[in-house]
Design a protein around this motif. Structure first.
Motif, PDB file in Angstrom:
ATOM      1  N   ALA A 212      46.412  31.999  48.173  1.00 15.45           N
ATOM      2  CA  ALA A 212      45.851  32.900  47.158  1.00 15.45           C
ATOM      3  C   ALA A 212      44.323  32.848  47.157  1.00 15.45           C
ATOM      4  CB  ALA A 212      46.383  32.537  45.777  1.00 15.45           C
ATOM      5  N   ILE A 213      43.770  31.664  47.390  1.00 15.97           N
ATOM      6  CA  ILE A 213      42.306  31.537  47.400  1.00 15.97           C
ATOM      7  C   ILE A 213      41.734  32.332  48.575  1.00 15.97           C
ATOM      8  CG2 ILE A 213      40.400  29.888  47.632  1.00 15.97           C
ATOM      9  CD1 ILE A 213      42.417  27.846  46.278  1.00 15.97           C
ATOM     10  N   GLU A 214      42.456  32.269  49.683  1.00 12.91           N
ATOM     11  CA  GLU A 214      42.019  33.033  50.857  1.00 12.91           C
ATOM     12  C   GLU A 214      41.957  34.529  50.548  1.00 12.91           C
ATOM     13  OE1 GLU A 214      44.682  32.658  54.179  1.00 12.91           O
ATOM     14  OE2 GLU A 214      43.469  33.968  55.431  1.00 12.91           O
ATOM     15  N   ALA A 215      42.809  34.967  49.616  1.00 12.21           N
ATOM     16  CA  ALA A 215      42.800  36.387  49.233  1.00 12.21           C
ATOM     17  C   ALA A 215      41.424  36.797  48.719  1.00 12.21           C
ATOM     18  CB  ALA A 215      43.862  36.658  48.167  1.00 12.21           C
ATOM     19  N   LEU A 216      40.774  35.883  48.016  1.00 12.86           N
ATOM     20  CA  LEU A 216      39.450  36.203  47.467  1.00 12.86           C
ATOM     21  C   LEU A 216      38.402  36.333  48.570  1.00 12.86           C
ATOM     22  CD1 LEU A 216      39.546  33.946  44.278  1.00 12.86           C
ATOM     23  CD2 LEU A 216      40.022  36.398  44.470  1.00 12.86           C
TER      24      LEU A 216
ATOM     25  N   MET B 180      43.266  46.534  47.607  1.00 16.80           N
ATOM     26  CA  MET B 180      44.715  46.536  47.442  1.00 16.80           C
ATOM     27  C   MET B 180      45.291  45.145  47.675  1.00 16.80           C
ATOM     28  SD  MET B 180      47.746  48.509  49.492  1.00 16.80           S
ATOM     29  CE  MET B 180      46.888  50.032  49.757  1.00 16.80           C
ATOM     30  N   VAL B 181      46.323  44.838  46.900  1.00 16.71           N
ATOM     31  CA  VAL B 181      47.151  43.663  47.166  1.00 16.71           C
ATOM     32  C   VAL B 181      48.543  44.171  47.519  1.00 16.71           C
ATOM     33  CG1 VAL B 181      48.252  41.614  46.162  1.00 16.71           C
ATOM     34  CG2 VAL B 181      45.858  42.142  45.609  1.00 16.71           C
ATOM     35  N   LYS B 182      49.130  43.569  48.536  1.00 13.03           N
ATOM     36  CA  LYS B 182      50.432  44.014  49.036  1.00 13.03           C
ATOM     37  C   LYS B 182      51.178  42.832  49.634  1.00 13.03           C
ATOM     38  CE  LYS B 182      52.387  46.815  52.639  1.00 13.03           C
ATOM     39  NZ  LYS B 182      52.142  47.520  53.856  1.00 13.03           N
ATOM     40  N   PRO B 183      52.456  42.616  49.351  1.00 14.81           N
ATOM     41  CA  PRO B 183      53.279  43.282  48.340  1.00 14.81           C
ATOM     42  C   PRO B 183      52.778  43.024  46.914  1.00 14.81           C
ATOM     43  CG  PRO B 183      54.645  42.009  49.878  1.00 14.81           C
ATOM     44  CD  PRO B 183      53.213  41.608  50.088  1.00 14.81           C
ATOM     45  N   ALA B 184      53.532  43.541  45.942  1.00 16.24           N
ATOM     46  CA  ALA B 184      53.063  43.472  44.558  1.00 16.24           C
ATOM     47  C   ALA B 184      53.857  42.492  43.711  1.00 16.24           C
ATOM     48  CB  ALA B 184      53.127  44.868  43.939  1.00 16.24           C
ATOM     49  N   HIS B 185      55.179  42.689  43.660  1.00 16.31           N
ATOM     50  CA  HIS B 185      56.005  41.941  42.715  1.00 16.31           C
ATOM     51  C   HIS B 185      55.953  40.434  42.980  1.00 16.31           C
ATOM     52  CE1 HIS B 185      60.275  41.652  40.731  1.00 16.31           C
ATOM     53  NE2 HIS B 185      59.379  40.961  40.092  1.00 16.31           N
ATOM     54  N   THR B 186      55.929  40.075  44.235  1.00 19.49           N
ATOM     55  CA  THR B 186      55.905  38.645  44.579  1.00 19.49           C
ATOM     56  C   THR B 186      54.485  38.080  44.605  1.00 19.49           C
ATOM     57  OG1 THR B 186      56.303  39.583  46.770  1.00 19.49           O
ATOM     58  CG2 THR B 186      58.062  38.254  45.828  1.00 19.49           C
ATOM     59  N   TYR B 187      53.489  38.912  44.321  1.00 19.02           N
ATOM     60  CA  TYR B 187      52.090  38.452  44.377  1.00 19.02           C
ATOM     61  C   TYR B 187      51.314  38.844  43.119  1.00 19.02           C
ATOM     62  CZ  TYR B 187      53.383  37.398  49.127  1.00 19.02           C
ATOM     63  OH  TYR B 187      54.026  36.868  50.217  1.00 19.02           O
ATOM     64  N   LEU B 188      52.008  38.770  41.977  1.00 20.09           N
ATOM     65  CA  LEU B 188      51.351  39.128  40.709  1.00 20.09           C
ATOM     66  C   LEU B 188      50.173  38.198  40.424  1.00 20.09           C
ATOM     67  CD1 LEU B 188      54.466  39.847  38.434  1.00 20.09           C
ATOM     68  CD2 LEU B 188      52.981  41.515  39.550  1.00 20.09           C
TER      69      LEU B 188
ATOM     70  N   VAL C 178      48.212  36.950  42.590  1.00 27.13           N
ATOM     71  CA  VAL C 178      47.085  37.368  43.436  1.00 27.13           C
ATOM     72  C   VAL C 178      46.432  38.625  42.847  1.00 27.13           C
ATOM     73  CG1 VAL C 178      46.387  38.051  45.760  1.00 27.13           C
ATOM     74  CG2 VAL C 178      48.173  36.324  45.443  1.00 27.13           C
ATOM     75  N   ILE C 179      47.251  39.546  42.378  1.00 25.94           N
ATOM     76  CA  ILE C 179      46.713  40.753  41.717  1.00 25.94           C
ATOM     77  C   ILE C 179      45.813  40.325  40.560  1.00 25.94           C
ATOM     78  CG2 ILE C 179      47.330  42.774  40.317  1.00 25.94           C
ATOM     79  CD1 ILE C 179      49.938  42.955  41.953  1.00 25.94           C
ATOM     80  N   CYS C 180      46.314  39.393  39.765  1.00 24.54           N
ATOM     81  CA  CYS C 180      45.574  38.917  38.594  1.00 24.54           C
ATOM     82  C   CYS C 180      44.250  38.264  39.004  1.00 24.54           C
ATOM     83  CB  CYS C 180      46.467  37.959  37.820  1.00 24.54           C
ATOM     84  SG  CYS C 180      45.728  37.381  36.316  1.00 24.54           S
ATOM     85  N   ARG C 181      44.301  37.419  39.997  1.00 24.94           N
ATOM     86  CA  ARG C 181      43.071  36.748  40.435  1.00 24.94           C
ATOM     87  C   ARG C 181      42.046  37.727  40.991  1.00 24.94           C
ATOM     88  NH1 ARG C 181      43.525  30.858  43.015  1.00 24.94           N
ATOM     89  NH2 ARG C 181      45.633  30.331  42.365  1.00 24.94           N
ATOM     90  N   VAL C 182      42.535  38.667  41.794  1.00 30.53           N
ATOM     91  CA  VAL C 182      41.598  39.630  42.387  1.00 30.53           C
ATOM     92  C   VAL C 182      40.966  40.473  41.285  1.00 30.53           C
ATOM     93  CG1 VAL C 182      41.418  41.678  43.861  1.00 30.53           C
ATOM     94  CG2 VAL C 182      42.726  39.687  44.643  1.00 30.53           C
ATOM     95  N   LYS C 183      41.787  40.894  40.321  1.00 29.46           N
ATOM     96  CA  LYS C 183      41.235  41.737  39.243  1.00 29.46           C
ATOM     97  C   LYS C 183      40.219  40.950  38.415  1.00 29.46           C
ATOM     98  CE  LYS C 183      40.496  45.467  37.451  1.00 29.46           C
ATOM     99  NZ  LYS C 183      39.988  46.568  38.270  1.00 29.46           N
ATOM    100  N   GLN C 184      40.517  39.683  38.181  1.00 28.00           N
ATOM    101  CA  GLN C 184      39.578  38.880  37.389  1.00 28.00           C
ATOM    102  C   GLN C 184      38.265  38.646  38.136  1.00 28.00           C
ATOM    103  OE1 GLN C 184      41.830  35.480  36.015  1.00 28.00           O
ATOM    104  NE2 GLN C 184      42.614  36.623  34.271  1.00 28.00           N
ATOM    105  N   ALA C 185      38.367  38.492  39.445  1.00 30.71           N
ATOM    106  CA  ALA C 185      37.145  38.240  40.218  1.00 30.71           C
ATOM    107  C   ALA C 185      36.338  39.523  40.443  1.00 30.71           C
ATOM    108  CB  ALA C 185      37.511  37.609  41.563  1.00 30.71           C
ATOM    109  N   TYR C 186      37.035  40.664  40.499  1.00 27.59           N
ATOM    110  CA  TYR C 186      36.363  41.947  40.787  1.00 27.59           C
ATOM    111  C   TYR C 186      36.799  42.992  39.762  1.00 27.59           C
ATOM    112  CZ  TYR C 186      35.017  39.681  45.056  1.00 27.59           C
ATOM    113  OH  TYR C 186      34.482  38.789  45.952  1.00 27.59           O
TER     114      TYR C 186
ATOM    115  N   LYS D 153      51.176  46.477  36.722  1.00 28.59           N
ATOM    116  CA  LYS D 153      49.995  47.015  36.035  1.00 28.59           C
ATOM    117  C   LYS D 153      49.409  45.965  35.085  1.00 28.59           C
ATOM    118  CE  LYS D 153      48.433  50.984  33.333  1.00 28.59           C
ATOM    119  NZ  LYS D 153      48.849  52.188  32.587  1.00 28.59           N
ATOM    120  N   ARG D 154      50.292  45.292  34.358  1.00 31.39           N
ATOM    121  CA  ARG D 154      49.835  44.252  33.416  1.00 31.39           C
ATOM    122  C   ARG D 154      49.067  43.151  34.152  1.00 31.39           C
ATOM    123  NH1 ARG D 154      54.516  41.800  32.266  1.00 31.39           N
ATOM    124  NH2 ARG D 154      53.791  40.237  33.744  1.00 31.39           N
ATOM    125  N   ALA D 155      49.518  42.829  35.358  1.00 28.84           N
ATOM    126  CA  ALA D 155      48.853  41.776  36.135  1.00 28.84           C
ATOM    127  C   ALA D 155      47.429  42.175  36.508  1.00 28.84           C
ATOM    128  CB  ALA D 155      49.671  41.474  37.390  1.00 28.84           C
ATOM    129  N   GLY D 156      47.157  43.486  36.562  1.00 29.72           N
ATOM    130  CA  GLY D 156      45.779  43.896  36.844  1.00 29.72           C
ATOM    131  C   GLY D 156      45.621  45.076  37.783  1.00 29.72           C
TER     132      GLY D 156
END
Ligand code: PBG
Ligand code: ZN
Length: 333
Positions: A234-238, A253-261, A263-271, A311-314
């Motif tokens: 997940a850190i590598e995602a950033l 974009m983050v892909k897939p979505a459901h199994t990586y909520l 990561v979606i949250c972290r990316v949205k918080q960072a950016y 969507k809630r995840a970010g």
């Protein structure tokens, strides 16, 4: 001081359905969704994709009917995938002026100019080896995917999509430098106004299985783990996201979505300031469909809950094969 029980009763706000509606934090709207479409052949019948109920390989000649349905449902945004007749080592079908995707873009532009047309920019559907870039080296291993040689061909693809009328290009190959190269290529060709939606954080996932039947783009040897991300990271995602932002990605974009909520949250918080998409992939779609077909799960409730959670995840918007169903559910058709 904050109240505690018995002064505090959180259930008070859950009694009235209208109040629940009023205070809901996240609500899914049709304008949060992008519908993927697969285009194959000029004419003929549309072919149902067996692994993805309700989805088809659509010939150009059937696009008019398809677009009519999509428009009637109120869906305004598409992600197009071309499935060419002919594949070769260099994926040349991806950037022919009269390739399948270029023809589809032009057709859709003429049928419904109001639609937002996004296109997947990658090599794998067009290359006979099924990998997301040029393969070089003796042993034909995916690890020998030639990163920098791929960039030039991705530019040609992206520019050809823009020339045909695409509104957004979405490179999906996880090739280092792809955003920078494509941005430069688009600008040079007079398309500085065309945004790039980068598949910034794309995992080497089992969730793409059903899609590969749709695009006939499975790798002929090896897998994609030498270029797509490891699911444990997940850190590598950033780092991936940071690279894309610096290179000029307009949307992430983050892909897939459901199994990586997470990561979606972290990316949205960072950016927070950069629009973020999430791709609810073919496997995520087909798992719900299969369980629903067996009567094991309530399809509508499950799909709406999962998409709302993304969507809630970010995620600001979601690419999903459920777009038509959601359109019907939201308008009670
Ligand atoms: C092509 C591409 C894939 C998906 C989108 N673009 C497949 C892959 O990388 O193997 C997956 C979409 C899905 O499963 O719904 N690079
Ligand atoms: Zn690919």
């Amino acid at each position: 001081m904050t109240a505690t029980f018995p002064a505090l009763r959180l259930r008070r706000l859950r009694q009235h359905p209208v109040l629940r509606d009023l205070i809901r934090e996240t609500e899914l709207n049709l304008n949060d969704l992008v519908l993927p479409l697969f285009i194959k052949n000029e004419t003929g019948e549309k072919q149902e994709i067996l692994s993805m109920p309700g989805h088809f390989q659509i010939p150009i000649s059937a696009l008019e009917e398809e677009i009519r349905e999509i428009t009637a449902l109120g869906i305004n945004s598409l992600l197009l995938f071309g499935v060419p007749d002919h594949k070769d080592a260099m994926g040349t079908g991806g950037y022919h002026e009269d390739g399948i995707i270029q023809k589809a873009i032009k057709k859709i532009c003429s049928l419904a100019p109001h639609l937002l047309i996004m296109t997947d920019v990658c090599f794998c559907q067009y290359a006979d080896h099924g990998h997301c870039g040029v393969i070089s080296g003796e042993n034909g291993q995916a690890a020998y995917l030639d990163n920098d040689a791929t960039l030039e061909l991705l530019i040609q693809q992206a520019v050809s999509h823009a020339r045909a009328g695409a509104d957004v290009v979405a490179p999906s190959g996880m090739i280092d430098g792809m955003v920078k190269a494509i941005r430069h290529g688009l600008d040079e060709a007079g398309f500085s106004h065309i945004p790039i939606l980068s598949y910034s954080v794309k995992y080497a996932s089992a969730m793409y299985g059903p899609f590969r039947l749709a695009t006939e783009g499975a790798p002929k040897f090896g897998d994609r783990s030498a270029y797509q991300m490891d699911s444990g990271n997940a850190i590598e995602a950033l780092r991936e996201v940071e690279a894309d932002v610096v290179e000029g990605a307009d949307m992430l974009m983050v892909k897939p979505a459901h199994t990586y909520l997470d990561v979606i949250c972290r990316v949205k918080q960072a950016y927070t300031h950069i629009p973020l998409a999430a791709y609810h992939t073919s496997g995520e779609f087909s798992m719900i469909k299969a369980a629903a077909e067996k009567g094991w799960i309530d399809e509508k409730k499950a799909a709406m809950e999962i998409l709302t959670s993304i969507k809630r995840a970010g995620a600001d918007f979601i690419i999903t094969y459920y777009a038509k169903e959601v359109a019907r559910w939201l308008s009670n058709i």
